[in-house]
Scaffold this motif. Structure first.
Motif, PDB file in Angstrom:
ATOM      1  N   ALA A   1     -26.229 -49.528 -68.434  1.00 34.45           N
ATOM      2  CA  ALA A   1     -27.642 -49.877 -68.556  1.00 34.45           C
ATOM      3  C   ALA A   1     -28.488 -49.087 -67.570  1.00 34.45           C
ATOM      4  CB  ALA A   1     -27.832 -51.376 -68.302  1.00 34.45           C
ATOM      5  N   ALA A   2     -29.627 -48.578 -68.052  1.00 37.10           N
ATOM      6  CA  ALA A   2     -30.524 -47.792 -67.205  1.00 37.10           C
ATOM      7  C   ALA A   2     -31.204 -48.646 -66.145  1.00 37.10           C
ATOM      8  CB  ALA A   2     -31.577 -47.090 -68.061  1.00 37.10           C
ATOM      9  N   GLY A   3     -31.254 -49.970 -66.345  1.00 37.10           N
ATOM     10  CA  GLY A   3     -31.851 -50.857 -65.348  1.00 37.10           C
ATOM     11  C   GLY A   3     -33.212 -51.380 -65.759  1.00 37.10           C
ATOM     12  N   ASN A   4     -33.609 -52.467 -65.124  1.00 36.60           N
ATOM     13  CA  ASN A   4     -34.862 -53.144 -65.432  1.00 36.60           C
ATOM     14  C   ASN A   4     -35.777 -53.147 -64.212  1.00 36.60           C
ATOM     15  OD1 ASN A   4     -33.530 -53.792 -67.829  1.00 36.60           O
ATOM     16  ND2 ASN A   4     -32.940 -55.825 -67.104  1.00 36.60           N
ATOM     17  N   CYS A   5     -37.013 -52.759 -64.409  1.00 35.84           N
ATOM     18  CA  CYS A   5     -38.060 -52.828 -63.371  1.00 35.84           C
ATOM     19  C   CYS A   5     -37.851 -51.846 -62.233  1.00 35.84           C
ATOM     20  CB  CYS A   5     -38.191 -54.238 -62.809  1.00 35.84           C
ATOM     21  SG  CYS A   5     -38.375 -55.486 -64.062  1.00 35.84           S
ATOM     22  N   TYR A   6     -37.044 -50.855 -62.434  1.00 32.20           N
ATOM     23  CA  TYR A   6     -36.996 -49.696 -61.544  1.00 32.20           C
ATOM     24  C   TYR A   6     -37.615 -48.519 -62.302  1.00 32.20           C
ATOM     25  CZ  TYR A   6     -33.297 -52.130 -58.858  1.00 32.20           C
ATOM     26  OH  TYR A   6     -32.566 -53.027 -58.109  1.00 32.20           O
TER      27      TYR A   6
ATOM     28  N   GLN B   1     -34.275 -59.834 -73.770  1.00 34.68           N
ATOM     29  CA  GLN B   1     -34.883 -58.537 -73.520  1.00 34.68           C
ATOM     30  C   GLN B   1     -34.211 -57.865 -72.338  1.00 34.68           C
ATOM     31  OE1 GLN B   1     -38.812 -59.421 -71.098  1.00 34.68           O
ATOM     32  NE2 GLN B   1     -38.652 -60.844 -72.803  1.00 34.68           N
ATOM     33  N   GLY B   2     -34.277 -56.539 -72.316  1.00 32.39           N
ATOM     34  CA  GLY B   2     -33.743 -55.777 -71.199  1.00 32.39           C
ATOM     35  C   GLY B   2     -32.803 -54.679 -71.648  1.00 32.39           C
ATOM     36  N   THR B   3     -32.465 -53.818 -70.710  1.00 35.70           N
ATOM     37  CA  THR B   3     -31.519 -52.750 -71.019  1.00 35.70           C
ATOM     38  C   THR B   3     -30.129 -53.310 -71.306  1.00 35.70           C
ATOM     39  OG1 THR B   3     -31.221 -52.387 -68.629  1.00 35.70           O
ATOM     40  CG2 THR B   3     -32.773 -50.955 -69.775  1.00 35.70           C
ATOM     41  N   THR B   4     -29.881 -54.564 -70.935  1.00 37.02           N
ATOM     42  CA  THR B   4     -28.632 -55.235 -71.315  1.00 37.02           C
ATOM     43  C   THR B   4     -28.430 -55.194 -72.824  1.00 37.02           C
ATOM     44  OG1 THR B   4     -28.472 -56.719 -69.416  1.00 37.02           O
ATOM     45  CG2 THR B   4     -27.536 -57.519 -71.479  1.00 37.02           C
ATOM     46  N   LEU B   5     -29.471 -55.515 -73.584  1.00 36.48           N
ATOM     47  CA  LEU B   5     -29.345 -55.581 -75.046  1.00 36.48           C
ATOM     48  C   LEU B   5     -29.125 -54.200 -75.628  1.00 36.48           C
ATOM     49  CD1 LEU B   5     -29.572 -58.510 -75.858  1.00 36.48           C
ATOM     50  CD2 LEU B   5     -31.234 -58.088 -74.062  1.00 36.48           C
ATOM     51  N   ALA B   6     -29.889 -53.219 -75.131  1.00 40.59           N
ATOM     52  CA  ALA B   6     -29.740 -51.846 -75.615  1.00 40.59           C
ATOM     53  C   ALA B   6     -28.345 -51.308 -75.326  1.00 40.59           C
ATOM     54  CB  ALA B   6     -30.800 -50.962 -74.956  1.00 40.59           C
ATOM     55  N   THR B   7     -27.827 -51.623 -74.153  1.00 39.13           N
ATOM     56  CA  THR B   7     -26.495 -51.165 -73.751  1.00 39.13           C
ATOM     57  C   THR B   7     -25.406 -51.827 -74.585  1.00 39.13           C
ATOM     58  OG1 THR B   7     -27.308 -50.816 -71.508  1.00 39.13           O
ATOM     59  CG2 THR B   7     -24.922 -51.006 -71.780  1.00 39.13           C
ATOM     60  N   SER B   8     -25.553 -53.119 -74.812  1.00 41.01           N
ATOM     61  CA  SER B   8     -24.535 -53.864 -75.557  1.00 41.01           C
ATOM     62  C   SER B   8     -24.439 -53.381 -76.996  1.00 41.01           C
ATOM     63  CB  SER B   8     -24.852 -55.354 -75.515  1.00 41.01           C
ATOM     64  OG  SER B   8     -24.955 -55.810 -74.180  1.00 41.01           O
ATOM     65  N   MET B   9     -25.586 -53.210 -77.674  1.00 42.06           N
ATOM     66  CA  MET B   9     -25.517 -52.756 -79.064  1.00 42.06           C
ATOM     67  C   MET B   9     -24.967 -51.335 -79.130  1.00 42.06           C
ATOM     68  SD  MET B   9     -29.401 -52.023 -80.445  1.00 42.06           S
ATOM     69  CE  MET B   9     -30.006 -53.659 -79.999  1.00 42.06           C
ATOM     70  N   THR B  10     -25.262 -50.510 -78.124  1.00 41.74           N
ATOM     71  CA  THR B  10     -24.714 -49.157 -78.087  1.00 41.74           C
ATOM     72  C   THR B  10     -23.208 -49.181 -77.860  1.00 41.74           C
ATOM     73  OG1 THR B  10     -26.805 -48.240 -77.281  1.00 41.74           O
ATOM     74  CG2 THR B  10     -24.821 -46.931 -76.906  1.00 41.74           C
ATOM     75  N   GLY B  11     -22.744 -50.088 -76.992  1.00 43.22           N
ATOM     76  CA  GLY B  11     -21.308 -50.224 -76.779  1.00 43.22           C
ATOM     77  C   GLY B  11     -20.570 -50.565 -78.054  1.00 43.22           C
ATOM     78  N   GLY B  12     -21.183 -51.401 -78.885  1.00 48.86           N
ATOM     79  CA  GLY B  12     -20.584 -51.722 -80.177  1.00 48.86           C
ATOM     80  C   GLY B  12     -20.528 -50.518 -81.095  1.00 48.86           C
ATOM     81  N   VAL B  13     -21.587 -49.703 -81.088  1.00 50.76           N
ATOM     82  CA  VAL B  13     -21.591 -48.484 -81.901  1.00 50.76           C
ATOM     83  C   VAL B  13     -20.485 -47.537 -81.427  1.00 50.76           C
ATOM     84  CG1 VAL B  13     -22.926 -46.458 -82.596  1.00 50.76           C
ATOM     85  CG2 VAL B  13     -24.037 -48.693 -82.474  1.00 50.76           C
TER      86      VAL B  13
END
Length: 535
Positions: free
Chosen positions: A292-297, A362-374
């Motif tokens: 994850a790229a991170g949140n609020c940085y 919401q957050g890069t957590t969700l983007a990272t998780s769906m990408t991990g599945g891909v």
């Protein structure tokens, strides 16, 4: 040692970790040799030293100081780390300080998390993102059967959305030190216990989805790899307040348990060299790593920041309209983006919560998780880790590089990005990833160096992406200050992001003061001083 004497002794909270210094040697040393050096340098100090990878011959060691809580005295900790490095005659001594995926929480308190949030919208179908990233079309090739995804996080729960997902054989708990990787839901609701349950559901919850975004049973959530298995590895109690102390061991465990993909929706501003080394080892072994790229940085946090070294994937978050999520970490390290606002997932934040709750999160957590599945779909489509590793070795590259080549194949940046260069190559598209041909050796970069990079080089790379003038002022004699400068840079950036939020400027107080040694070192470096807010 007077620098140790300057540290305040106190009881460490049950939810925290005592001070740990990562000792990095230029050449492999035995654990006993490092223990002897530590004992000689600090004869009357309680310590505990462990090798990170190999007690017989290792370059990385963690030295724990059980009487020291690092929180609130980071300035003194950096000064102590430098003194310890010189006393031990080693290459680096990096403080393993508290980390947070959320910049606002790192520089403030848990109450600051509101500055890392955007308005929730529960009106979208449970699987709306599947239509956007074309997973239903990718599933015509594979649903991830045979792939194993290691989720390094807070652990898992008995949530109904995780039924049939968990691979219990080989799971491990590095926090409590046993084979039960269940989330203990410790640390308070605002510290995000249950985070691992959310990640696991977005990766692999069973079910289906159509191109309208509607999901099918057994539950409400369908992961992007709904036939893959998830290997839970509990390495942290919270993504809000964590350290990287257990992350290298967790990565190594994922490799040893034959995981195909590692998902780490965690991180922060602390540079830990052995985390980088563990990633390099995993890439050499043929794993795909998604972070994850991170949140609020304003910058990409570690370990995702190592994507520039081609040893992981850094994923930024988007809104449903394809614009960047307003709180996402961004930077030249980002590989590509995925949706991270109002994505549905399993919700369980305390032990007494029902095992059936879901929430649009919401957050890069969700983007990272769906990408991990891909990534799990891609590995399954090409016959698994061993088959891909053989092809990568034949081509003189890595599976990680092959994955990135296919993931970026045909990507275009949407017009709504307005030419942004800090959100990666485009938006993940599962169908395109699986349809992309594997690269030849000429199309993929050579395998990266097997050894971790000096922290000074990490500093220069970090600065070069945001302020080339400041990067140009870094000289070799600043190696001892590299970890402190990196930490201060992220902290200042997090405060700037908070100030951009409504009420944020009024909420923020103070800045971090540099150690006296760094202050002196910056005296003839105006650009770097200004970058850190000290000019």
């Amino acid at each position: 040692m007077q620098e140790y004497d300057a540290l305040t002794r106190s009881d460490v909270s049950l939810d925290g970790d005592p001070l740990v210094i990562e000792v990095v040697s230029d050449t492999p040393q035995s654990l006993s040799a490092i223990q002897e050096r530590v004992g000689s340098a600090l004869p009357d100090v309680a310590t505990s030293t462990q090798a990170v990878f190999d007690a017989d011959a290792d370059r990385f060691f963690f030295v724990e100081f059980p009487e020291i809580d690092p929180k609130g005295q980071e300035r003194e900790v950096f000064a102590f780390g430098r003194a310890l490095r010189m006393a031990l005659d080693v290459a680096e001594a990096n403080p393993v300080l508290p980390d947070s995926l959320y910049g606002a929480a790192h520089v403030g308190t848990e109450s600051f998390l509101s500055f890392c949030e955007t308005k929730r919208d529960n009106s979208r179908p449970y699987g709306w993102h599947h239509k956007r990233i074309k997973t239903p079309l990718a599933w015509q090739h594979t649903r991830g059967q045979g792939s194993k995804v290691a989720v390094i996080d807070t652990g898992y729960s008995d949530h109904s959305e995780l039924a049939g997902v968990i691979e219990t054989n080989g799971m491990w708990n590095f926090v409590e030190g046993n084979g039960d990787a269940r989330d203990r839901f410790s640390g308070g609701v605002l510290k995000h216990p249950g985070h691992g349950t959310l990640v696991t559901s977005v990766v692999g919850s069973r079910g289906g989805a159509d191109m309208n975004g509607d999901t099918t049973s057994p539950g409400a959530i369908t992961g992007t790899a709904p036939a893959a298995k998830v290997l839970p590895i509990r390495a942290i109690k919270s993504v809000i307040d964590m350290t990287q102390l257990r992350i290298p061991a967790a990565i190594s465990h994922a490799v040893n348990q034959n995981a195909d993909v590692i998902v780490m929706a965690l991180g922060g501003p602390v540079r830990v060299s052995s985390t980088e080394q563990a990633l390099r080892n995993a890439v050499q072994a043929g794993l795909v790593i998604v972070c994850a790229a991170g949140n609020c940085y304003p910058n990409v946090v570690f370990p995702a920041a190592y994507a520039s070294l081609e040893i992981c994937t850094a994923v930024a978050a988007l809104q449903p309209d394809r614009r960047p999520w307003r709180k996402t970490g961004r930077g030249p390290e980002v590989s590509f983006s995925a949706y991270g606002e109002n994505v549905w997932g399993a919700a369980k934040n305390k032990a007494t919560d029902p095992n059936s709750g879901i929430r649009a999160s919401q957050g890069t957590t969700l983007a990272t998780s769906m990408t991990g599945g891909v990534a799990a779909l891609w590995v399954a489509h090409h016959g698994g880790r061993a088959a891909l590793l053989q092809k990568a070795q034949n081509a003189g590259t890595t599976v990680q590089a092959m994955w990135l080549h296919c993931a970026k194949h045909g990507m275009n940046k949407p017009a709504v990005w307005n030419g942004a260069t800090d959100l990666g190559a485009g938006i993940i598209n599962a169908q395109a990833v699986l349809d992309a041909p594997l690269p030849t050796g000429a199309e993929s970069p050579a395998a990266p160096d097997p050894n971790a990079t000096p922290t000074l080089n990490i500093l220069v790379s970090h600065l070069a992406g945001t302020d080339s003038t400041a990067a140009g002022e870094v000289t070799p004699d600043m190696a001892d200050y590299a970890n402190e400068i990196i930490w201060l840079s992220y902290r200042r950036g997090a405060r700037k992001r908070i100030a951009e939020s409504d009420g944020g400027a009024e909420a923020m107080v103070g800045e971090d003061a540099p150690t006296s040694g760094l202050d002196t070192a910056l005296s003839d470096k105006p650009a770097l001083s200004a970058y850190l807010g000290m000019g």
